[in-house]
Write an enzyme that holds these catalytic residues in place. Structure first.
Site, PDB file in Angstrom:
ATOM      1  CE1 TYR A  17      -3.983   2.118   0.665  1.00 52.48           C
ATOM      2  CE2 TYR A  17      -2.603   3.179   2.319  1.00 52.48           C
ATOM      3  CZ  TYR A  17      -3.756   3.160   1.553  1.00 52.48           C
ATOM      4  OH  TYR A  17      -4.661   4.188   1.648  1.00 52.48           O
ATOM      5  CE  LYS A  55      -3.580   5.030  -1.686  1.00 56.32           C
ATOM      6  NZ  LYS A  55      -4.645   5.532  -2.586  1.00 56.32           N
TER       7      LYS A  55
END
Ligand code: NAP
Length: 245
Positions: free
Chosen positions: A153, A157
């Site tokens: 994750y 990002k």
């Protein structure tokens, strides 16, 4: 607004994406929205239409480039313009690195990062033709801070932040701005699974002393989409109650 602008929001069936769609509807934008399931995205569209705007809902997997291209084509065909894109759709598949499966790495990178490339690329032509556009990517505070158990994750990002700066440099001369909003911990389905102890520990790190609301993120997106933000590009706007400075 002189004419009714059109905003496309990915992952708008619930959570932060729905709040963004609602804030933009209140500001007078017509909307093209997607989620993975037809029933829930249609239900979201029905609620948004109460704000007296035109809403085009579609079930689209944003990690599927052909499906994304078809969605953008439909939206431009339907509205005749596309002014704002909010890349919001995202997932988590958390695990410590040592145990993370390749498929969980791939799913998060495709949904959170590849999709931002696919949808942004697809909207560039209509935006360049109009010499106007606003692309707003939903990043995360953990792209800057790191977070154990979220290697996939955080990497996705971090990629979104880097893409934001590079695309901003590419398309600035065409009247298109590209920015990201990086939320901290926001109360949505994504964070609902946190146990009470983990939540209390998190809140201790937040100077404002509570989790954020989806509407806090939506307000920043609405600002970046507006004419008031015309001279802002390539920026990551942190909305996190001060947990990262
Ligand atoms: P959420 O409540 O889990 O909602 C996720 C949304 O994305 C849903 O509308 C979902 O559609 C959609 N979606 C997921 N995979 C998709 C795909 N492959 N194609 C199209 N749509 C897809 O999440 P959220 O908390 O609102 O998060 C929204 C964004 O904010 C994400 O990018 C997330 O990473 C970011 N963010 C959230 C937080 C937080 O604390 N909540 C913090 C930082 C950043 P369905 O309803 O069909 O599943």
């Amino acid at each position: 607004m002189m004419e009714q602008r059109v905003a496309m929001i990915t992952g708008a069936s619930r959570g932060i994406g729905y709040a963004i769609a609602e804030a933009l509807a209140v500001a007078g934008y017509n909307l093209a929205i997607c989620g993975t399931r037809e029933q829930t995205i249609n239900a979201a569209a029905d609620k948004l239409k109460k704000h007296d705007v035109d809403v085009l809902p579609k079930a689209v997997d944003v990690s599927d480039q052909a499906a994304v291209q078809a969605f953008v084509k439909d939206a431009v065909g339907h509205f005749g313009r596309l002014d704002v894109l909010v890349n919001n759709a995202g997932i988590t598949r958390d695990n410590l690195s040592i145990r993370m499966k390749g498929e969980d790495w791939d799913a998060v990178i495709s949904t959170n990062l590849n999709s931002v490339f696919y949808v942004s690329q697809a909207v560039l032509r209509p935006m360049m033709k109009a010499k106007f556009g606003r692309i707003i990517n939903i990043s995360s505070v953990v792209a800057s801070m790191g977070n154990p158990g979220q290697l996939n994750y955080c990497a996705s990002k971090g990629g979104v932040d880097a893409l934001t700066r590079s695309l901003a440099r590419e398309v600035g001369s065409r009247g298109i701005t590209v920015n990201a909003v990086a939320p901290g911990f926001i109360a949505t389905d994504m964070t609902a699974g946190l146990g009470e102890e983990a939540r209390d520990k998190l809140v201790e790190q937040i100077p404002l002393g509570h989790l954020g609301a989806a509407e806090d993120v939506a307000a920043s997106v609405t600002f970046l989409a507006s004419d008031a933000a015309a001279y802002i590009t390539g920026q990551i706007l942190h909305v996190n109650g001060g947990m990262y400075m």
